[in-house]
Design a protein around this motif. Sequence first.
Motif, PDB file in Angstrom:
ATOM      1  N   PHE A  29      37.788  44.413  21.405  1.00 18.82           N
ATOM      2  CA  PHE A  29      37.762  44.428  22.874  1.00 18.82           C
ATOM      3  C   PHE A  29      38.637  45.563  23.381  1.00 18.82           C
ATOM      4  CE2 PHE A  29      36.908  42.741  26.979  1.00 18.82           C
ATOM      5  CZ  PHE A  29      38.024  43.034  27.738  1.00 18.82           C
ATOM      6  N   ASN A  30      38.000  46.443  24.170  1.00 23.41           N
ATOM      7  CA  ASN A  30      38.729  47.531  24.814  1.00 23.41           C
ATOM      8  C   ASN A  30      38.292  47.699  26.250  1.00 23.41           C
ATOM      9  OD1 ASN A  30      40.659  49.190  22.982  1.00 23.41           O
ATOM     10  ND2 ASN A  30      38.909  48.781  21.670  1.00 23.41           N
ATOM     11  N   GLY A  31      37.965  46.585  26.880  1.00 20.53           N
ATOM     12  CA  GLY A  31      37.619  46.638  28.293  1.00 20.53           C
ATOM     13  C   GLY A  31      36.245  46.072  28.585  1.00 20.53           C
ATOM     14  N   LEU A  32      36.063  45.619  29.818  1.00 16.09           N
ATOM     15  CA  LEU A  32      34.792  45.028  30.245  1.00 16.09           C
ATOM     16  C   LEU A  32      34.333  45.709  31.518  1.00 16.09           C
ATOM     17  CD1 LEU A  32      33.742  41.349  30.055  1.00 16.09           C
ATOM     18  CD2 LEU A  32      33.427  42.588  32.207  1.00 16.09           C
ATOM     19  N   PHE A  33      33.063  46.059  31.547  1.00 20.45           N
ATOM     20  CA  PHE A  33      32.471  46.765  32.681  1.00 20.45           C
ATOM     21  C   PHE A  33      31.396  45.892  33.335  1.00 20.45           C
ATOM     22  CE2 PHE A  33      33.895  51.191  31.990  1.00 20.45           C
ATOM     23  CZ  PHE A  33      34.417  51.085  30.717  1.00 20.45           C
ATOM     24  N   TRP A  34      31.247  46.072  34.628  1.00 17.91           N
ATOM     25  CA  TRP A  34      30.109  45.513  35.353  1.00 17.91           C
ATOM     26  C   TRP A  34      29.326  46.675  35.969  1.00 17.91           C
ATOM     27  CZ3 TRP A  34      28.324  40.617  35.425  1.00 17.91           C
ATOM     28  CH2 TRP A  34      29.176  39.588  35.004  1.00 17.91           C
ATOM     29  N   TYR A  35      27.992  46.591  35.804  1.00 24.01           N
ATOM     30  CA  TYR A  35      27.093  47.574  36.377  1.00 24.01           C
ATOM     31  C   TYR A  35      26.078  46.854  37.264  1.00 24.01           C
ATOM     32  CZ  TYR A  35      28.568  51.391  33.281  1.00 24.01           C
ATOM     33  OH  TYR A  35      29.279  52.380  32.646  1.00 24.01           O
ATOM     34  N   GLN A  36      25.595  47.574  38.266  1.00 28.40           N
ATOM     35  CA  GLN A  36      24.510  47.092  39.119  1.00 28.40           C
ATOM     36  C   GLN A  36      23.272  47.933  38.840  1.00 28.40           C
ATOM     37  OE1 GLN A  36      24.315  48.354  43.317  1.00 28.40           O
ATOM     38  NE2 GLN A  36      24.337  46.199  43.892  1.00 28.40           N
ATOM     39  N   GLN A  37      22.121  47.273  38.740  1.00 25.78           N
ATOM     40  CA  GLN A  37      20.887  48.010  38.502  1.00 25.78           C
ATOM     41  C   GLN A  37      19.795  47.488  39.422  1.00 25.78           C
ATOM     42  OE1 GLN A  37      19.141  47.703  34.563  1.00 25.78           O
ATOM     43  NE2 GLN A  37      18.195  49.723  34.736  1.00 25.78           N
ATOM     44  N   HIS A  38      19.370  48.324  40.385  1.00 25.95           N
ATOM     45  CA  HIS A  38      18.218  47.982  41.204  1.00 25.95           C
ATOM     46  C   HIS A  38      16.948  48.260  40.424  1.00 25.95           C
ATOM     47  CE1 HIS A  38      21.151  48.261  44.598  1.00 25.95           C
ATOM     48  NE2 HIS A  38      20.428  47.238  45.018  1.00 25.95           N
ATOM     49  N   TYR A  48      35.743  47.775  36.303  1.00 29.86           N
ATOM     50  CA  TYR A  48      36.270  47.821  34.942  1.00 29.86           C
ATOM     51  C   TYR A  48      37.520  46.957  34.879  1.00 29.86           C
ATOM     52  CZ  TYR A  48      38.801  49.802  30.911  1.00 29.86           C
ATOM     53  OH  TYR A  48      39.492  49.968  29.739  1.00 29.86           O
ATOM     54  N   ASN A  49      37.589  46.077  33.867  1.00 31.75           N
ATOM     55  CA  ASN A  49      38.780  45.258  33.625  1.00 31.75           C
ATOM     56  C   ASN A  49      39.198  45.426  32.169  1.00 31.75           C
ATOM     57  OD1 ASN A  49      37.100  43.794  35.791  1.00 31.75           O
ATOM     58  ND2 ASN A  49      39.061  42.749  35.973  1.00 31.75           N
ATOM     59  N   VAL A  50      40.489  45.654  31.965  1.00 32.72           N
ATOM     60  CA  VAL A  50      40.990  45.684  30.584  1.00 32.72           C
ATOM     61  C   VAL A  50      42.164  44.709  30.427  1.00 32.72           C
ATOM     62  CG1 VAL A  50      42.595  47.609  30.942  1.00 32.72           C
ATOM     63  CG2 VAL A  50      41.632  47.189  28.665  1.00 32.72           C
ATOM     64  N   LEU A  51      42.848  44.408  31.523  1.00 31.96           N
ATOM     65  CA  LEU A  51      43.923  43.421  31.513  1.00 31.96           C
ATOM     66  C   LEU A  51      43.470  42.164  32.244  1.00 31.96           C
ATOM     67  CD1 LEU A  51      46.939  45.757  32.367  1.00 31.96           C
ATOM     68  CD2 LEU A  51      46.210  44.946  30.112  1.00 31.96           C
ATOM     69  N   ASP A  52      44.099  41.033  31.915  1.00 31.36           N
ATOM     70  CA  ASP A  52      43.760  39.778  32.584  1.00 31.36           C
ATOM     71  C   ASP A  52      44.035  39.878  34.077  1.00 31.36           C
ATOM     72  OD1 ASP A  52      44.890  37.465  29.960  1.00 31.36           O
ATOM     73  OD2 ASP A  52      43.179  38.825  30.103  1.00 31.36           O
ATOM     74  N   GLY A  53      43.161  39.242  34.839  1.00 32.76           N
ATOM     75  CA  GLY A  53      43.401  39.185  36.272  1.00 32.76           C
ATOM     76  C   GLY A  53      42.210  39.650  37.069  1.00 32.76           C
ATOM     77  N   LEU A  54      42.453  39.786  38.360  1.00 35.76           N
ATOM     78  CA  LEU A  54      41.411  40.081  39.332  1.00 35.76           C
ATOM     79  C   LEU A  54      41.529  41.517  39.813  1.00 35.76           C
ATOM     80  CD1 LEU A  54      39.154  38.546  40.969  1.00 35.76           C
ATOM     81  CD2 LEU A  54      40.880  38.270  42.776  1.00 35.76           C
ATOM     82  N   GLU A  55      40.384  42.210  39.841  1.00 35.74           N
ATOM     83  CA  GLU A  55      40.303  43.547  40.431  1.00 35.74           C
ATOM     84  C   GLU A  55      39.391  43.459  41.636  1.00 35.74           C
ATOM     85  OE1 GLU A  55      42.656  45.818  37.697  1.00 35.74           O
ATOM     86  OE2 GLU A  55      41.601  46.497  39.495  1.00 35.74           O
ATOM     87  N   GLU A  56      39.875  43.916  42.781  1.00 35.43           N
ATOM     88  CA  GLU A  56      39.072  43.807  44.001  1.00 35.43           C
ATOM     89  C   GLU A  56      38.669  45.178  44.501  1.00 35.43           C
ATOM     90  OE1 GLU A  56      41.978  40.619  45.847  1.00 35.43           O
ATOM     91  OE2 GLU A  56      39.975  40.332  46.678  1.00 35.43           O
ATOM     92  N   LYS A  57      37.388  45.264  44.888  1.00 35.03           N
ATOM     93  CA  LYS A  57      36.851  46.518  45.429  1.00 35.03           C
ATOM     94  C   LYS A  57      35.923  46.170  46.574  1.00 35.03           C
ATOM     95  CE  LYS A  57      36.333  50.039  41.797  1.00 35.03           C
ATOM     96  NZ  LYS A  57      35.351  50.773  40.999  1.00 35.03           N
ATOM     97  N   GLY A  58      36.471  46.068  47.746  1.00 38.35           N
ATOM     98  CA  GLY A  58      35.637  45.749  48.904  1.00 38.35           C
ATOM     99  C   GLY A  58      35.029  44.363  48.768  1.00 38.35           C
ATOM    100  N   ARG A  59      33.714  44.285  48.879  1.00 37.17           N
ATOM    101  CA  ARG A  59      33.042  42.981  48.802  1.00 37.17           C
ATOM    102  C   ARG A  59      32.918  42.475  47.372  1.00 37.17           C
ATOM    103  NH1 ARG A  59      28.011  42.562  49.830  1.00 37.17           N
ATOM    104  NH2 ARG A  59      27.422  44.770  49.663  1.00 37.17           N
TER     105      ARG A  59
END
Lengths: 110, 113
Positions: A29-38, A48-59
């Motif tokens: 494990f070296n990080g987790l990504f979320w992608y959106q695909q229409h 992108y998250n690599v440490l425990d916790g919440l990352e917020e970006k707008g909505r």
Amino acid sequence: GQNIDQPTEMTATEGAIVQINCTYQTSGFNGLFWYQQHAGEAPTFLSYNVLDGLEEKGRFSSFLSRSKGYSYLLLKELQMKDSASYLCAVRDDSWGKLQFGAGTQVVVTP
Amino acid sequence: DVKVTQSSRYLVKRTGEKVFLECVQDMDHENMFWYRQDPGLGLRLIYFSYDVKMKEKGDIPEGYSVSREKKERFSLILESASTNQTSMYLCASSFGGQTNEQFFGPGTRLTVL
């Protein structure tokens, strides 16, 4: 082996909140990504998250728990344009390789 | 803006043909990747490259080869196309380093008859 699980489809109403869960079992494990695909388009990077916790970006917010092998993507104040597939991907080595889940199709209804 | 382009959006080929899919990125990225995307299976890595003339097998390399003669260009080759290679092919690129996201091209939908 590698295993990344996320729900196949979720439906929610415009203005509501939807949480897409992703669980993973990978060799590293070296990080987790979320992608959106229409539909018919390329995936685009969301978070992108690599440490425990919440990352917020707008909505959009993304959460990670490494000990539980778990992440979620939270979409707030849903809009019709948020109807898309959301892909969870884990970087399992020290280079750039990603292992993708099958994607969650989010349908936003009026 | 990062731009990743692929040579064709749609391609129809016959079984046994040799097929070339081209990918070009304009941001001087070190890493380039080829995936195929099939319903219910997600994106699966075919090959990747960390540098010019360098290539590494991904999870499903059988039936494919790649070429990276220039930093900006990464080609996927189907030596003898088969019907089970009908799929959406996506190219991606990224800078080296652990936190850098991949940028994807628009995809090539390949149909092998």
